[in-house]
Write a protein that holds these residues in place. Structure first.
Motif, PDB file in Angstrom:
ATOM      1  N   UNK A 198      38.794  16.999   0.312  1.00 40.44           N
ATOM      2  CA  UNK A 198      38.779  18.161   1.202  1.00 40.44           C
ATOM      3  C   UNK A 198      38.586  19.450   0.410  1.00 40.44           C
ATOM      4  N   UNK A 199      39.298  19.582  -0.688  1.00 39.10           N
ATOM      5  CA  UNK A 199      39.165  20.782  -1.510  1.00 39.10           C
ATOM      6  C   UNK A 199      37.739  20.940  -2.022  1.00 39.10           C
ATOM      7  N   UNK A 200      37.129  19.854  -2.470  1.00 43.22           N
ATOM      8  CA  UNK A 200      35.746  19.907  -2.965  1.00 43.22           C
ATOM      9  C   UNK A 200      34.790  20.364  -1.877  1.00 43.22           C
ATOM     10  N   UNK A 201      34.987  19.845  -0.659  1.00 43.07           N
ATOM     11  CA  UNK A 201      34.148  20.229   0.474  1.00 43.07           C
ATOM     12  C   UNK A 201      34.307  21.710   0.790  1.00 43.07           C
ATOM     13  N   UNK A 202      35.557  22.176   0.847  1.00 45.69           N
ATOM     14  CA  UNK A 202      35.819  23.586   1.157  1.00 45.69           C
ATOM     15  C   UNK A 202      35.244  24.482   0.066  1.00 45.69           C
ATOM     16  N   UNK A 203      35.400  24.075  -1.195  1.00 45.33           N
ATOM     17  CA  UNK A 203      34.889  24.887  -2.307  1.00 45.33           C
ATOM     18  C   UNK A 203      33.373  25.039  -2.238  1.00 45.33           C
ATOM     19  N   UNK A 204      32.671  23.975  -1.885  1.00 44.59           N
ATOM     20  CA  UNK A 204      31.206  24.048  -1.757  1.00 44.59           C
ATOM     21  C   UNK A 204      30.804  25.058  -0.698  1.00 44.59           C
ATOM     22  N   UNK A 205      31.538  25.063   0.414  1.00 40.72           N
ATOM     23  CA  UNK A 205      31.262  26.013   1.489  1.00 40.72           C
ATOM     24  C   UNK A 205      31.534  27.445   1.033  1.00 40.72           C
ATOM     25  N   UNK A 206      32.675  27.637   0.357  1.00 42.45           N
ATOM     26  CA  UNK A 206      33.023  28.979  -0.119  1.00 42.45           C
ATOM     27  C   UNK A 206      32.024  29.470  -1.166  1.00 42.45           C
ATOM     28  N   UNK A 207      31.605  28.580  -2.058  1.00 45.78           N
ATOM     29  CA  UNK A 207      30.622  28.962  -3.086  1.00 45.78           C
ATOM     30  C   UNK A 207      29.337  29.469  -2.470  1.00 45.78           C
ATOM     31  N   UNK A 208      29.008  28.902  -1.327  1.00 43.67           N
ATOM     32  CA  UNK A 208      27.758  29.289  -0.643  1.00 43.67           C
ATOM     33  C   UNK A 208      27.949  30.543   0.206  1.00 43.67           C
ATOM     34  N   UNK A 209      29.108  30.710   0.816  1.00 46.85           N
ATOM     35  CA  UNK A 209      29.294  31.753   1.826  1.00 46.85           C
ATOM     36  C   UNK A 209      29.943  33.035   1.305  1.00 46.85           C
TER      37      UNK A 209
END
Length: 341
Positions: A329-340
């Protein structure tokens, strides 16, 4: 009537056979009645009118048990820490720092393992991390907590993490019962227990005095039997389409999502977490379909964390993510934050 009974029995048999062949399962609604929370005793919760936080500066052991007939199965056992705002994270918060708050339920709080948001450290992309997750929360309560913390912290960005079932929830406020404060005051009426901070204290023996041989009313027994039926599980979405049409609680929670979106616009990110039931059942629940439709109709941007569609990332019996699940879950959220961000 006899023909109908025979037909239903045959249909139940076919659905069980079909489910076994296709490896389809579901999280049974009865499970919560067999779950027992255990905390190191003392005052745990800080209650507000429409939400709760934890007491400040806690360092408490938290255990969860599942009752299976006459056996207690330990689901998890870990310690959690709260900061100077009573939020579940080990870092204290600076009221002046630009912050990003993660609003959500127990998945955001991190129940089931040591809180995953701590693994971001004190900050992400230059924003101080604030863990605004608390168990049982609904989108309506996300708004209340956000309002409260926005007056105390310099919050610039918001991330709303939610599962489909959140839209069914009302107001959740966990209470400091006498049993949680002092284990000597526990009884069979409790489902959350306090225990002393004593390594030699036998928790299973203590719980056994309360959780076994509990009498169920005839009405509850029938309810439990119906929930166990595969017919019920397969018809659930259709039943809910009728039963929950124009449900006030659901409507208020969906309106809360729109409220947050309209208030913060480009400074808020919505992330739906796929829960164990949608993964096990291999199809979207009534709630998931409703959410997808709502976001689409209202043109609200939403991201998804599908948890790799892997049921092994969740605890058995309770179905919160386990340590590996929270890492995913953390990896998924981090990918989104890195993009947004």
């Amino acid at each position: 009537a006899l023909i109908l009974i025979i037909f239903l029995i045959f249909l139940e048999f076919l659905l069980r056979l079909y489910s076994n062949i296709n490896n389809i399962n579901f999280t049974n609604d009865n499970k919560s009645s067999n779950l027992y929370r255990v905390y190191e005793e003392g005052k745990i919760f800080e209650l507000f009118e429409n939400f709760y936080t934890y007491k400040k500066k806690l360092n408490k052991r938290y255990i969860n048990y599942y009752k299976n007939n006459q056996e207690l199965i330990k689901i998890w056992d870990y310690k959690f820490t709260t900061n100077n705002f009573g939020l579940v994270q080990k870092f204290d918060l600076d009221v002046n720092k630009k912050s990003i708050i993660f609003l959500g339920d127990s998945f955001t709080e991190g129940q089931g393992a040591e809180p995953w948001i701590d693994n971001f450290g004190k900050s992400v992309h230059g924003y101080q991390v604030v863990n605004g997750g608390f168990g049982g929360a609904s989108p309506k309560q996300f708004v209340y907590l956000d309002d409260y913390l926005s007056k105390k912290l310099n919050i610039n960005k918001r991330v709303v993490l939610f599962i489909s079932n959140d839209i069914r929830r009302g107001i959740s406020r966990l209470d400091n019962t006498n049993c949680i404060i002092d284990h000597k005051k526990c009884s069979k009426k409790n489902n959350a227990y306090g225990i002393p901070r004593d390594k030699n204290f036998n928790i299973e023996n203590f719980l056994s005095k309360f959780v076994f041989d509990q009498k169920l009313s005839a009405k509850r027994k029938i309810k439990f039997i119906l929930r166990d039926l595969y017919i019920y599980q397969f018809l659930r979405t259709s039943i809910n389409n009728v039963r929950l049409k124009n449900d006030k609680t659901i409507n208020k929670n969906l309106e809360a999502i729109s409220y947050l979106n309209n208030k913060y616009k480009n400074h808020i990110i919505f992330i739906k977490i796929k829960d164990a039931n949608d993964i096990m059942f291999k199809k979207n629940s009534f709630e998931s379909k409703l959410i997808e439709n709502y976001f689409k109709i209202n043109k609200i941007k939403k991201f998804n964390c599908d948890m790799n569609n892997d049921i092994s990332l969740f605890h058995n019996h309770d179905f919160h993510p386990n340590k590996k699940g929270y890492s995913v879950l953390r990896s998924c959220v981090k990918k989104i934050l890195d993009k947004e961000l």
